[in-house]
Design a protein around this motif. Sequence first.
Motif, mmCIF file in Angstrom:
data_model
loop_
_atom_site.group_PDB
_atom_site.id
_atom_site.type_symbol
_atom_site.label_atom_id
_atom_site.label_comp_id
_atom_site.label_asym_id
_atom_site.label_seq_id
_atom_site.Cartn_x
_atom_site.Cartn_y
_atom_site.Cartn_z
ATOM 1 N N GLN A 179 0.461 2.307 -4.050
ATOM 2 C CA GLN A 179 -0.832 2.780 -3.568
ATOM 3 C C GLN A 179 -1.854 2.971 -4.689
ATOM 4 O O GLN A 179 -3.005 2.578 -4.555
ATOM 5 C CB GLN A 179 -0.639 4.087 -2.801
ATOM 6 C CG GLN A 179 -1.857 4.544 -2.058
ATOM 7 C CD GLN A 179 -1.558 5.734 -1.174
ATOM 8 O OE1 GLN A 179 -0.639 6.505 -1.433
ATOM 9 N NE2 GLN A 179 -2.329 5.884 -0.130
ATOM 10 N N ASN A 226 0.822 -1.203 0.000
ATOM 11 C CA ASN A 226 0.000 0.000 0.000
ATOM 12 C C ASN A 226 0.862 1.262 0.000
ATOM 13 O O ASN A 226 0.455 2.298 -0.509
ATOM 14 C CB ASN A 226 -0.952 0.002 1.194
ATOM 15 C CG ASN A 226 -2.035 1.044 1.059
ATOM 16 O OD1 ASN A 226 -2.431 1.422 -0.031
ATOM 17 N ND2 ASN A 226 -2.517 1.528 2.181
ATOM 18 N N GLU A 227 2.060 1.179 0.538
ATOM 19 C CA GLU A 227 2.969 2.327 0.519
ATOM 20 C C GLU A 227 3.674 2.461 -0.824
ATOM 21 O O GLU A 227 3.840 3.564 -1.336
ATOM 22 C CB GLU A 227 4.012 2.187 1.628
ATOM 23 C CG GLU A 227 3.439 2.357 3.018
ATOM 24 C CD GLU A 227 4.490 2.203 4.096
ATOM 25 O OE1 GLU A 227 5.676 2.489 3.824
ATOM 26 O OE2 GLU A 227 4.126 1.800 5.210
ATOM 27 N N ALA A 249 -5.355 0.850 -5.052
ATOM 28 C CA ALA A 249 -6.532 1.670 -4.732
ATOM 29 C C ALA A 249 -7.876 1.065 -5.135
ATOM 30 O O ALA A 249 -8.843 1.185 -4.373
ATOM 31 C CB ALA A 249 -6.378 3.063 -5.324
#
Length: 66
Positions: A11, A7-8, A15
């Motif tokens: 992202q 997610n980092e 999404a």
Amino acid sequence: MMIRLLNEFAQEQLAPWIKDEEVSDAVFRTMATIPMEWIGHTEREDLPFDVEEFFRRLREGGVQNG
């Protein structure tokens, strides 16, 4: 932990499978099928799995949240 890192680092790609900060079950199911390399005590510049393969599998079988 790998999903959090993903997610980092990816992202925007992740999404479509996140809604109201909740990660879709499809992400967890897909991550469970991805082979990972042993990290050990070495430093890495990338994630210990094939990110492109993860997203390919997720797109093929993952239901999007958003």
